[in-house]
Design a protein around this motif. Structure first.
Motif, short mmCIF file in Angstrom:
data_model
loop_
_atom_site.label_atom_id
_atom_site.label_comp_id
_atom_site.label_asym_id
_atom_site.label_seq_id
_atom_site.Cartn_x
_atom_site.Cartn_y
_atom_site.Cartn_z
N LEU A 37 75.69 130.15 49.65
CA LEU A 37 75.06 128.84 49.60
C LEU A 37 74.90 128.41 48.15
CD1 LEU A 37 73.17 126.75 51.21
CD2 LEU A 37 71.32 128.26 50.52
N ASP A 38 75.15 127.14 47.89
CA ASP A 38 74.83 126.58 46.58
C ASP A 38 73.54 125.80 46.77
OD1 ASP A 38 74.99 126.00 43.94
OD2 ASP A 38 76.72 124.65 44.11
N TRP A 39 72.43 126.38 46.40
CA TRP A 39 71.11 125.81 46.74
C TRP A 39 70.63 124.89 45.63
CZ3 TRP A 39 65.74 127.70 45.45
CH2 TRP A 39 64.78 127.01 46.20
N ASN A 40 70.38 123.63 45.99
CA ASN A 40 69.94 122.65 44.98
C ASN A 40 68.43 122.52 44.91
OD1 ASN A 40 69.24 121.25 47.23
ND2 ASN A 40 70.83 119.69 47.07
N GLY A 41 67.72 123.43 45.58
CA GLY A 41 66.26 123.41 45.50
C GLY A 41 65.59 122.60 46.59
N GLU A 42 66.39 122.19 47.59
CA GLU A 42 65.75 121.40 48.67
C GLU A 42 65.20 122.34 49.75
OE1 GLU A 42 68.86 118.96 50.30
OE2 GLU A 42 70.00 120.73 50.95
N ASP A 43 64.29 121.78 50.55
CA ASP A 43 63.74 122.53 51.68
C ASP A 43 64.87 122.96 52.61
OD1 ASP A 43 61.31 120.46 51.10
OD2 ASP A 43 60.60 122.32 52.04
N LEU A 44 64.79 124.19 53.10
CA LEU A 44 65.74 124.66 54.11
C LEU A 44 64.95 125.17 55.31
CD1 LEU A 44 68.02 126.94 51.85
CD2 LEU A 44 68.50 124.57 52.55
N LEU A 45 65.52 124.99 56.48
CA LEU A 45 64.99 125.64 57.69
C LEU A 45 66.08 126.58 58.18
CD1 LEU A 45 63.23 122.62 59.41
CD2 LEU A 45 62.13 124.65 58.44
N LEU A 46 66.01 127.80 57.69
CA LEU A 46 67.09 128.76 57.92
C LEU A 46 66.97 129.40 59.30
CD1 LEU A 46 67.31 130.83 54.61
CD2 LEU A 46 68.85 129.04 55.42
N GLN A 47 68.08 129.44 60.00
CA GLN A 47 68.14 130.14 61.28
C GLN A 47 69.48 130.89 61.38
OE1 GLN A 47 67.77 127.12 64.33
NE2 GLN A 47 65.53 127.14 64.18
N SER A 48 69.47 131.96 62.16
CA SER A 48 70.73 132.62 62.50
C SER A 48 70.78 132.76 64.01
CB SER A 48 70.83 133.99 61.84
OG SER A 48 69.81 134.85 62.31
N ARG A 49 72.00 132.76 64.54
CA ARG A 49 72.20 132.80 66.00
C ARG A 49 73.37 133.74 66.28
NH1 ARG A 49 73.97 127.13 68.48
NH2 ARG A 49 75.92 127.70 67.47
N ALA A 50 73.09 134.79 67.03
CA ALA A 50 74.13 135.80 67.29
C ALA A 50 74.81 135.53 68.62
CB ALA A 50 73.50 137.19 67.32
N MET A 51 76.10 135.89 68.66
CA MET A 51 76.84 135.86 69.92
C MET A 51 77.50 137.24 70.07
SD MET A 51 80.20 133.72 70.98
CE MET A 51 79.61 132.08 70.68
N ASP A 52 77.40 137.81 71.28
CA ASP A 52 78.04 139.13 71.46
C ASP A 52 79.36 139.00 72.22
OD1 ASP A 52 77.47 139.07 74.20
OD2 ASP A 52 75.73 140.38 74.02
N ASP A 53 80.05 140.12 72.41
CA ASP A 53 81.39 140.03 72.99
C ASP A 53 81.37 139.85 74.52
OD1 ASP A 53 80.71 142.61 73.65
OD2 ASP A 53 82.37 143.57 72.58
N THR A 54 80.18 139.70 75.11
CA THR A 54 80.13 139.25 76.51
C THR A 54 80.09 137.72 76.57
OG1 THR A 54 77.71 139.11 76.72
CG2 THR A 54 78.71 141.28 77.08
N GLY A 55 79.95 137.06 75.40
CA GLY A 55 79.83 135.61 75.35
C GLY A 55 78.39 135.12 75.33
N TYR A 56 77.46 136.05 75.46
CA TYR A 56 76.02 135.71 75.43
C TYR A 56 75.64 135.17 74.06
CZ TYR A 56 70.93 136.53 75.50
OH TYR A 56 69.57 136.40 75.41
N VAL A 57 74.87 134.08 74.05
CA VAL A 57 74.42 133.47 72.80
C VAL A 57 72.90 133.62 72.70
CG1 VAL A 57 74.32 131.34 71.46
CG2 VAL A 57 76.31 131.81 72.89
N GLN A 58 72.43 134.07 71.55
CA GLN A 58 70.99 134.24 71.33
C GLN A 58 70.27 132.91 71.58
OE1 GLN A 58 70.11 135.39 67.29
NE2 GLN A 58 67.91 135.61 67.68
N PRO A 59 69.21 132.91 72.40
CA PRO A 59 68.54 131.66 72.76
C PRO A 59 67.51 131.22 71.71
CG PRO A 59 67.52 133.48 73.92
CD PRO A 59 68.64 134.08 73.10
#
Ligand SMILES: Nc1nc2c(c(=O)[nH]1)N[C@H]1C(S)=C(S)[C@@H](COP(=O)(O)O)O[C@H]1N2
Ligand SMILES: [Mo]
Length: 424
Positions: free
Chosen positions: A365-387
């Motif tokens: 990321l090239d962060w310019n100092g602005e507010d961020l709302l960081l999230q990560s979302r995992a997907m596994d090899d069954t196709g399930y997506v983290q809710p």
């Protein structure tokens, strides 16, 4: 040491905008200079450590981290620690990288403290619906064929304190009840074959030698599939904290069933309904019913840095780092959001991607100092997506303690400080 339960440090529950306005005083940007030590050691001078001889070999018979890493430690949370013997400490995820947890930093969960076992006096008993009951010494166990497997262990209560809103100030506390090591051990299947299963065998009960004699029922199918009776972690013998000299490894399943200080396996034809699988580790739903046997830990991820304990110290180029895992298989993909889940971009997975192991991801990321709302979302090899947490609550209500795999949000402030928040 920072007390994460200090009310001043508790995450803002006012929502991110007011939270942003309330903080941002002490700017962290530029702080690295303040961290610099003695200028006498900086170029063009010759530093202290170049002027003198260092310790010789084997002075440090068992190696330890540099004294400058003294704050990379397990921590506990005061209000979760009724007694130290029945409590939990957390892995410092924000201070680690890669996928392997160093042995001394694996979170601990004990119901009656750490049993200190003399391996010569320890036996593993296998009995019940078997042709030939076994009583195995550690020497006996080490004569069986062995395998090496890298797996995560996550306590079902990991992130449990976050069910009702953002609570704890750091991924060590929100997500630190997980570790991932390489286990060496005997496939449980081989031990059961040696004992000879009766045709009506369907369930096992595994019991520990600690004074809680913690026990859990395990379906025979899982035991025959991929469970290990493990005695080594990351090459060396298990640490006492992790069940020395022998523990059960139950890949992908909730940590509670990974019985430590394993002393007894009873074979039966139905579950035992022990304390840990009835009054604990079950999920109370909004209609008052409780889910029975939630064994598998669903896909989950968390950004480990930047986080409240690991703020951003520079504007400009920065590496966002995190972990993803799934109790159902391999991690297929991880997405990152900088704006609380409106837009998503694919993270870069680096290193080994193993079945039911922690998986490392990065996002540059090239962060310019602005507010961020960081999230990560995992997907596994069954196709399930983290809710999202909101989606989870739709199905699970708000009574749950265990099995929270919802998406975590970190609010990065212009100062570089980070707080634990929820977005709706
Ligand atoms: N004998 C015994 N086994 C046990 C426990 C315990 O208290 N006694 N705690 C369980 C719980 S609740 C978890 S989450 C994991 C934690 O493993 P760790 O301490 O290696 O992180 O061990 C499990 N096995
Ligand atoms: Mo647990």
């Amino acid at each position: 040491m920072t007390d994460p339960t200090d009310p001043k440090l508790l995450a803002s529950r006012r929502g991110f905008l007011t939270g942003a306005a309330g903080l941002g005083g002490a700017a962290l940007l530029g702080a690295p200079n303040a961290l610099a030590g003695d200028p006498q050691n900086l170029p063009p001078n010759i530093p202290d450590w170049t002027r003198t001889l260092g310790d010789g070999v084997a002075v440090r018979a068992y190696g330890k981290p540099s004294k400058h890493e003294a704050n990379v430690i397990r921590r506990d949370v005061q209000w979760l620690t009724a007694s130290r013997e029945s409590s939990v400490s957390f892995t410092p995820l924000h201070d680690l990288d890669g996928i392997i947890t160093p042995n001394g930093l694996c979170f601990e969960r004990h119901h009656s403290g750490i049993a200190e076992i003399n391996p010569d006096d320890h036996r593993l008993i296998i009995h019940g619906l078997v042709d030939k009951p076994l009583m195995l010494s550690m020497e006996d166990l080490k004569r069986f064929p062995r395998v090496n497997r890298i797996h995560f262990l996550e306590c079902a209560a990991n992130s449990g304190m976050e069910w009702r809103g953002a609570q704890l100030n750091g991924c060590q506390f929100t997500h630190g009840m997980v570790h991932c090591v390489e286990y060496t051990g005997v496939p449980l299947r081989l031990l059961l074959q040696e004992a000879g299963l009766k045709t009506n065998a369907k369930w096992l009960m595994a019991e520990g030698a600690d004074s809680s004699a913690m026990n859990r029922s395990l379906p025979l199918q899982k035991a025959l599939d991929d469970c290990l009776v493990a005695y080594r972690m990351n090459g060396e013998m298990l640490r006492p904290e992790q069940g020395y000299p022998v523990r059960l490894v139950v890949p992908g399943w909730e940590g509670n069933i990974w019985v430590k200080w394993l002393r007894r396996i009873e074979v039966g034809d139905e579950p035992w309904y022990t304390r840990e699988e009835t009054s604990k580790y079950t999920d109370l739903l909004s209609d008052g019913r409780a889910r029975k046997f939630t064994f598998v830990m669903d896909a989950k991820s968390v950004i480990t840095a930047p986080t409240p304990q690991a703020p951003l110290k520079h504007k400009g180029f920065a590496v966002i780092s995190g972990l993803a895992w799934s109790g159902r298989g391999k991690i297929k993909r991880v997405d990152i959001s900088l704006d609380g889940g409106r837009n998503w971009r694919e993270a870069k997975i680096d290193g080994l991607v193993l079945d039911r192991a922690l998986t490392r991801f990065y996002f540059e990321l090239d962060w310019n100092g602005e507010d961020l709302l960081l999230q990560s979302r995992a997907m596994d090899d069954t196709g399930y997506v983290q809710p999202t947490k909101a989606d989870l609550r739709k199905f699970r209500g708000t009574n749950s303690i265990y099995h929270n795999n919802g998406i975590q949000t970190w609010h990065v402030l212009p100062s570089g400080e980070v707080e634990n928040v929820e977005v709706s």
